[in-house]
Scaffold this active site. Structure first.
Site, PDB file in Angstrom:
ATOM      1  N   LYS A  11       0.842  -1.205   0.000  1.00  0.00           N
ATOM      2  CA  LYS A  11       0.000   0.000   0.000  1.00  0.00           C
ATOM      3  C   LYS A  11       0.875   1.251   0.000  1.00  0.00           C
ATOM      4  O   LYS A  11       2.025   1.219   0.455  1.00  0.00           O
ATOM      5  CB  LYS A  11      -0.947   0.028   1.209  1.00  0.00           C
ATOM      6  CG  LYS A  11      -0.271   0.197   2.586  1.00  0.00           C
ATOM      7  CD  LYS A  11      -0.112   1.639   3.061  1.00  0.00           C
ATOM      8  CE  LYS A  11       0.600   1.707   4.396  1.00  0.00           C
ATOM      9  NZ  LYS A  11       1.578   2.668   4.637  1.00  0.00           N
ATOM     10  N   ALA A  99       9.536  -0.305   5.241  1.00  0.00           N
ATOM     11  CA  ALA A  99       9.605   0.637   4.125  1.00  0.00           C
ATOM     12  C   ALA A  99       8.456   1.644   4.110  1.00  0.00           C
ATOM     13  O   ALA A  99       8.475   2.591   3.344  1.00  0.00           O
ATOM     14  CB  ALA A  99       9.604  -0.148   2.811  1.00  0.00           C
ATOM     15  N   GLY A 100       7.394   1.393   4.930  1.00  0.00           N
ATOM     16  CA  GLY A 100       6.216   2.260   4.865  1.00  0.00           C
ATOM     17  C   GLY A 100       5.227   1.773   3.820  1.00  0.00           C
ATOM     18  O   GLY A 100       4.328   2.496   3.406  1.00  0.00           O
ATOM     19  N   LEU A 101       5.394   0.492   3.401  1.00  0.00           N
ATOM     20  CA  LEU A 101       4.529  -0.066   2.355  1.00  0.00           C
ATOM     21  C   LEU A 101       3.613  -1.166   2.898  1.00  0.00           C
ATOM     22  O   LEU A 101       2.918  -1.831   2.135  1.00  0.00           O
ATOM     23  CB  LEU A 101       5.393  -0.633   1.218  1.00  0.00           C
ATOM     24  CG  LEU A 101       6.268   0.388   0.482  1.00  0.00           C
ATOM     25  CD1 LEU A 101       7.209  -0.305  -0.496  1.00  0.00           C
ATOM     26  CD2 LEU A 101       5.409   1.405  -0.264  1.00  0.00           C
ATOM     27  N   GLY A 103       4.153  -4.119   4.063  1.00  0.00           N
ATOM     28  CA  GLY A 103       4.401  -5.487   3.595  1.00  0.00           C
ATOM     29  C   GLY A 103       4.006  -6.545   4.623  1.00  0.00           C
ATOM     30  O   GLY A 103       3.272  -7.474   4.299  1.00  0.00           O
ATOM     31  N   SER A 106       0.270  -6.626   5.116  1.00  0.00           N
ATOM     32  CA  SER A 106      -0.416  -7.217   3.974  1.00  0.00           C
ATOM     33  C   SER A 106      -0.252  -8.740   3.979  1.00  0.00           C
ATOM     34  O   SER A 106      -1.174  -9.479   3.612  1.00  0.00           O
ATOM     35  CB  SER A 106       0.127  -6.610   2.675  1.00  0.00           C
ATOM     36  OG  SER A 106      -0.728  -6.915   1.614  1.00  0.00           O
ATOM     37  N   ASP A 138      -2.339  -1.482  10.562  1.00  0.00           N
ATOM     38  CA  ASP A 138      -2.583  -1.434   9.115  1.00  0.00           C
ATOM     39  C   ASP A 138      -3.291  -2.683   8.591  1.00  0.00           C
ATOM     40  O   ASP A 138      -3.681  -2.721   7.420  1.00  0.00           O
ATOM     41  CB  ASP A 138      -1.243  -1.302   8.359  1.00  0.00           C
ATOM     42  CG  ASP A 138      -0.708   0.128   8.365  1.00  0.00           C
ATOM     43  OD1 ASP A 138      -1.488   1.061   8.670  1.00  0.00           O
ATOM     44  OD2 ASP A 138       0.488   0.307   8.073  1.00  0.00           O
TER      45      ASP A 138
END
Ligand code: C5P
Length: 284
Positions: A11, A99-101, A103, A106, A138
């Protein structure tokens, strides 16, 4: 043995605003999250015993109860009263870590969706998201994925219209940042606020120009003060012709939005000079 494979998309935060500090130590957030086409793949496979075991293509993630996918399987098994069921989880890792994604979140969300199928639970996404909230803030969003307006600690998720189908260049600097540590530096009177309702309206109206003008992340200044390279990357992305550039989550990944593939390629070529980990993907 029966197994299910599930995609776990990364994301980005098109918007992140901090509304206040909460008594439980977390922050009250208002965010717009969007999924991009960079995925981990989660395989869940039945085991004959009652163990939860992990395997991964990435040697740097914990293969023990600290792993978000492990926790997701554990909490779902508890909720379903299936403590006698063992499960083997294979994590094919492609999303960079710290990374702020999202991962890891998710991966947890994909584990919940996959086990929901494997165990024929028929739980709604809302129920899986509620279970996922125990794993991390998240995870509820990641259970739903797509483009969404996310509030509270991260547990209130409302779908928005799909994000503009533009190209997204992700640039992951050669260091990670700890979300806890970045949030610990938040001083409410100093942070820049972001107009999330205006961003939601722009997305729902499909107005890409407005989306671009309303992007913002209240954590960006803190992460840039810690790691000035984030600003350097943003400058490079902007100078090479992206429509907009922003840090995702608590960083350090920076993304650039480009309406054409040509522009996205130009951004990739410019940043490749000083950053190795660059991905050119599509908004999902
Ligand atoms: O929930 P999760 O463990 O993913 O959050 C990681 C860290 O991010 C928390 O320890 C907290 O410091 C910070 N956080 C926050 N407010 C939120 C979500 C996360 O302060 N709404």
């Amino acid at each position: 043995m029966k197994e299910i494979v599930e995609k776990a998309p990364a994301k980005i935060n098109l918007g992140l605003d901090i509304r206040g500090k909460r008594e439980d130590g977390y922050h009250e957030l208002e965010m717009v999250m969007a999924s991009v086409d960079l995925n981990d793949y989660i395989t869940v496979r039945e085991r004959e015993d009652n163990q939860i075991t992990l395997e991964s293509s990435c040697s740097k993630i914990p293969l023990n109860p600290k792993n978000h996918a492990y926790k997701a399987a554990f909490y779902l098994r508890e909720a379903a009263g299936l403590q006698d069921r063992g499960i083997h989880i294979i994590i094919d890792k492609r999303i960079p870590r710290s990374a702020g994604l999202a991962g890891g979140s998710s991966d947890a969300a994909a584990t919940l969706r996959a086990l929901n199928q494997l165990w024929d639970l028929n739980y709604s996404l809302d129920k899986l998201a509620e279970i996922g909230a125990q794993v991390g803030s998240d995870v509820p969003y990641c259970v739903h994925s797509g483009c969404a307006y996310v509030t509270g600690r991260g547990e209130e998720v409302q779908p928005l219209a799909p994000a503009p189908k533009v190209w997204v260049v992700l640039i992951k600097p050669p260091f990670g940042l700890s979300t806890t540590s970045i949030f610990s530096e938040v001083e409410m009177e100093k942070i820049r606020s972001v107009d999330i309702p205006a961003l939601c309206q722009a997305i729902n109206e499909g107005d890409y120009k407005q989306v671009v003008s309303k992007l913002g992340n209240s954590l960006e200044d803190i992460s840039i003060a810690r790691k000035p390279m984030i600003q350097k990357i943003k400058n490079c992305v902007a100078a090479s012709g992206a429509d907009a550039t922003l840090m995702s989550g608590s960083g350090p990944t920076v993304f650039g939005l480009c309406s054409s593939e040509k522009a996205a390629c130009r951004v990739v070529n410019s940043v490749k000079g000083f950053c190795k980990e660059v991905y050119r993907v599509r908004m999902l």
